[in-house]
Design a protein around this motif. Structure first.
Motif, PDB file in Angstrom:
ATOM      1  N   ALA A 205      16.399 -17.349  -5.651  1.00 52.43           N
ATOM      2  CA  ALA A 205      17.264 -17.861  -6.717  1.00 52.43           C
ATOM      3  C   ALA A 205      16.476 -18.771  -7.666  1.00 52.43           C
ATOM      4  CB  ALA A 205      18.442 -18.622  -6.101  1.00 52.43           C
ATOM      5  N   ARG A 206      15.617 -19.590  -7.091  1.00 59.26           N
ATOM      6  CA  ARG A 206      14.818 -20.501  -7.930  1.00 59.26           C
ATOM      7  C   ARG A 206      13.837 -19.730  -8.781  1.00 59.26           C
ATOM      8  NH1 ARG A 206      14.407 -25.984  -5.759  1.00 59.26           N
ATOM      9  NH2 ARG A 206      12.194 -26.042  -6.252  1.00 59.26           N
ATOM     10  N   SER A 207      13.195 -18.738  -8.176  1.00 60.17           N
ATOM     11  CA  SER A 207      12.172 -18.057  -8.980  1.00 60.17           C
ATOM     12  C   SER A 207      12.806 -17.202 -10.080  1.00 60.17           C
ATOM     13  CB  SER A 207      11.220 -17.251  -8.087  1.00 60.17           C
ATOM     14  OG  SER A 207      11.941 -16.395  -7.269  1.00 60.17           O
ATOM     15  N   TYR A 208      14.031 -16.752  -9.868  1.00 59.28           N
ATOM     16  CA  TYR A 208      14.716 -15.990 -10.924  1.00 59.28           C
ATOM     17  C   TYR A 208      15.561 -16.874 -11.839  1.00 59.28           C
ATOM     18  CZ  TYR A 208      13.337 -11.367  -9.371  1.00 59.28           C
ATOM     19  OH  TYR A 208      12.621 -10.237  -9.072  1.00 59.28           O
ATOM     20  N   GLY A 209      15.660 -18.132 -11.505  1.00 63.20           N
ATOM     21  CA  GLY A 209      16.457 -19.026 -12.346  1.00 63.20           C
ATOM     22  C   GLY A 209      17.950 -18.730 -12.301  1.00 63.20           C
ATOM     23  N   VAL A 210      18.408 -18.201 -11.169  1.00 62.22           N
ATOM     24  CA  VAL A 210      19.842 -17.899 -11.018  1.00 62.22           C
ATOM     25  C   VAL A 210      20.418 -18.769  -9.899  1.00 62.22           C
ATOM     26  CG1 VAL A 210      21.563 -16.152 -10.484  1.00 62.22           C
ATOM     27  CG2 VAL A 210      19.481 -15.506 -11.711  1.00 62.22           C
ATOM     28  N   PRO A 211      21.212 -19.765 -10.217  1.00 63.56           N
ATOM     29  CA  PRO A 211      21.817 -20.588  -9.166  1.00 63.56           C
ATOM     30  C   PRO A 211      22.712 -19.766  -8.241  1.00 63.56           C
ATOM     31  CG  PRO A 211      22.114 -21.593 -11.335  1.00 63.56           C
ATOM     32  CD  PRO A 211      21.597 -20.211 -11.569  1.00 63.56           C
ATOM     33  N   LEU A 212      22.783 -20.198  -7.002  1.00 66.71           N
ATOM     34  CA  LEU A 212      23.693 -19.564  -6.036  1.00 66.71           C
ATOM     35  C   LEU A 212      24.976 -20.379  -5.947  1.00 66.71           C
ATOM     36  CD1 LEU A 212      21.213 -18.798  -3.083  1.00 66.71           C
ATOM     37  CD2 LEU A 212      21.839 -17.335  -5.040  1.00 66.71           C
ATOM     38  N   ALA A 213      26.103 -19.705  -6.125  1.00 69.03           N
ATOM     39  CA  ALA A 213      27.412 -20.374  -6.010  1.00 69.03           C
ATOM     40  C   ALA A 213      28.039 -19.977  -4.680  1.00 69.03           C
ATOM     41  CB  ALA A 213      28.318 -19.966  -7.169  1.00 69.03           C
ATOM     42  N   LEU A 214      27.999 -20.894  -3.710  1.00 66.25           N
ATOM     43  CA  LEU A 214      28.628 -20.607  -2.416  1.00 66.25           C
ATOM     44  C   LEU A 214      30.139 -20.659  -2.590  1.00 66.25           C
ATOM     45  CD1 LEU A 214      26.439 -22.806  -0.012  1.00 66.25           C
ATOM     46  CD2 LEU A 214      25.942 -20.593  -1.057  1.00 66.25           C
TER      47      LEU A 214
END
Lengths: 285, 285
Positions: A138-147
Motif C-alpha cells: 500500500a505504501r509503495s503504491y500510495g494507496v491507503p488501506l481502509a479497514l
C-alpha cells in the motif's frame, strides 16, 4: 467543525457500484453516476473484470468522477498458509489496480473464521499479520488501506473485524503514531448499534484515520442478513448523527452510498435508484 | 479455578424450554427434562399461561429440577410513557411469578429502538430507567435480574443492550459496588464475536454478576436471524473456551442450552433433542 450541508452538494457524495446491483457494464454505470451529479464512485473489482483499466481511468477523468475507494480485498483468513499466501498475492494485485484507477483508498474486508475452525482469536492474528504485510504494498503504491469493520453478524463468514475500536486497535498496533497508510471505513450499517461508536469515531478522527463513510439503513424487519439493506431514511439508523460525529472528528471525504438490496433496489431502474439516493442524501444524511 | 467436567454431570446443566419449541404442555416438558437427567430448567412465561404456578412448583420439587432462570421480560423500550409504564407493570408481575417458581433469576431482554424512532441512545436511557425501577421489585421478591445482552443484529427490534460491557456498565450505574440484585446472563450465541468478551467476563466475575451461561452454536450459513441457532458443536463458537473464561471468573451456576431452531431441532422428537443436548454438553461444552 459544522456539519457540511449536502443540499446541492452531490459532489461530496459517492455511489458504491454495488448499490446498482452490478447489472450494467462499468462504462454505463459510470455514465449514469456522473450524469446524476455525484462527485465520486466506489467501484468493485468485479466491475473491472476484463476491462482496460486505463480506458476506465480516462472515462473517469473525462466525466469528472473521483474514485473515493476501490472495493475490496480478498479475505485474508485462510485454513492454511497456502491459502493465506494466495490471499496476500491477490490483494497485492488489487492494490496495484487501485493505484491505476487513482483510488483514494483500498477497502479491506478481512474474512471470518476459516472453515473448520473455532478459533476467532487465531483468525484475528492472521488478519493482523496480513494487514501488516499488505501495508508495504500500500505504501509503495500510495494507496491507503481502509479497514472496514463489518457487523458482528458477519463475524463467522466475512469479517472477524467487527467494531471500529478493534479496527483502530489494529491500525495502532501495525502503524503507531497516527495515519500514514492505514485507516478505517466507517459504514453506518455495520456500526450503528455500537455503544462505543461516538467515542471511537472521535478517536479515529484524532488519528486522521477516517478514510470513508458509508451510508444505507437498517430495515425492520431485515429479511436477509446480506442483501436486505435499506435506502437512507427507510430504517432506524440516525445517519445524520453519525455523519455529524465523523465530520466533527475532521472527516471531509465523500459520503458513500452502499446498498445491497436484492429484492428491492436491485430490481429497480438504475437511474431511478440514483435519483432516490440523491434525494435521501440531501434529506436525511 | 479449573473447568468443571460436565461428563456425567448433567445436574450442572439446564434446558431452556425454547430448545424444545414449546410444543408440549409444561408438565410433559418438565417430565422429559427431569428424566433425561438435567439438573435445571429455564421455563418461559408462555409455558405458564393458564397454569397453576403452585402445582408447577410442586412438580419441579418432586422431580428435583431447579429453575435456574425464568424467561423473560417484556421489552422496556416503548414509544411513549404509557407503553413504558405498561411494560414495567407486566415485568413486575413476571418477577412475582419468578419468585413463586423459586427461579434463581429473571432474564431481562430489554427491547430495541421503538417504532418510528431512530434514537438508540434514548432507548438505552429508557432501559436504564426501567431497570432501575424494576430492581426494587426484584429486591423485595428476592429474585435477581439477569440482564442479557443480545447480538447486535437484534439492536433494532429486540435489544439495544448489545454487549456484555454495556450490560455491566448498566449494572454498575444502577447498583454500584458489586452484585446485589443486578447481574448478567452471558449467552455464547450473542457474545462470541466480541473482541472484549474475555476481558468483560473477568470483570463480570470480579463483581459476582454472572447469573447465567447459555450455550448453542452459530451456524454457517445462518438462514434465519432469529430461528436458526445450531446445536453445540455444529458451528463456529469456541464454547469450551467461553465456559472456561466464565468458570475462571468464578461462575458455578448451570450451563443452559437455549436453541431456537424452527426448521431443524423444533421438528425433531423432544426426547431425541434432549439426548443430543446431553451428549454435546459433555463432548464440546
Amino acid at each position: 467543525m459544522p456539519l457540511r450541508p449536502l443540499v446541492n452538494r452531490l459532489d461530496l457524495c459517492s455511489i458504491n457500484t454495488a448499490t446498482l446491483g452490478h447489472r450494467l457494464p462499468i462504462q454505463k454505470t459510470l455514465d449514469l453516476i456522473a450524469r446524476a451529479g455525484f462527485g465520486a464512485v466506489a467501484p468493485w473489482r468485479r466491475d473491472m473484470e476484463g476491462q482496460d483499466l486505463n480506458a476506465v481511468r480516462r472515462q473517469l477523468c473525462d466525466s469528472g468522477l473521483k474514485v473515493n475507494a476501490y472495493c475490496r480485498s480478498t479475505y485474508l483468513t485462510a485454513r492454511d498458509s497456502k491459502g493465506f499466501k494466495a490471499a496476500l498475492l491477490d490483494n497485492c494485485a488489487a492494490i496495484a489496480e487501485a493505484s491505476e484507477l487513482q483510488a483514494e483508498c483500498f477497502v479491506m474486508v478481512v474474512g471470518g473464521v476459516p472453515e473448520g475452525s473455532r478459533d476467532i482469536a487465531g483468525a484475528r492474528a492472521q488478519v493482523a499479520e496480513g494487514i501488516s504485510m499488505l501495508r508495504d504494498q500500500a505504501r509503495s503504491y500510495g494507496v491507503p488501506l481502509a479497514l472496514e469493520p463489518l457487523h458482528p453478524m458477519y463475524a463467522a463468514d466475512r469479517s472477524c473485524l467487527s467494531t471500529l475500536e478493534q479496527a483502530l486497535d489494529l491500525c495502532e498496533q501495525i502503524e503507531p503514531g497516527g495515519f500514514q497508510s492505514l485507516g478505517v471505513a466507517i459504514d453506518a450499517y455495520h456500526c450503528w448499534w455500537d455503544p462505543r461508536l461516538r467515542q471511537q469515531i472521535q478517536r479515529a478522527g484524532r488519528q486522521r484515520r477516517i478514510l470513508g463513510l458509508h451510508v444505507s439503513d437498517w430495515l425492520v424487519p431485515t429479511r436477509d442478513m446480506l442483501l436486505d439493506r435499506g435506502m437512507m431514511g427507510d430504517g432506524v439508523i440516525d445517519l445524520r448523527g453519525i455523519r455529524r460525529s465523523a465530520e466533527a472528528a475532521g472527516y471531509r471525504g465523500h459520503v458513500e452510498v452502499e446498498i445491497f438490496s436484492r429484492d428491492h433496489w436491485w430490481t429497480c431502474d438504475e437511474a431511478q435508484v440514483l435519483d432516490t439516493c440523491a434525494q435521501r442524501l440531501q434529506d436525511v444524511c
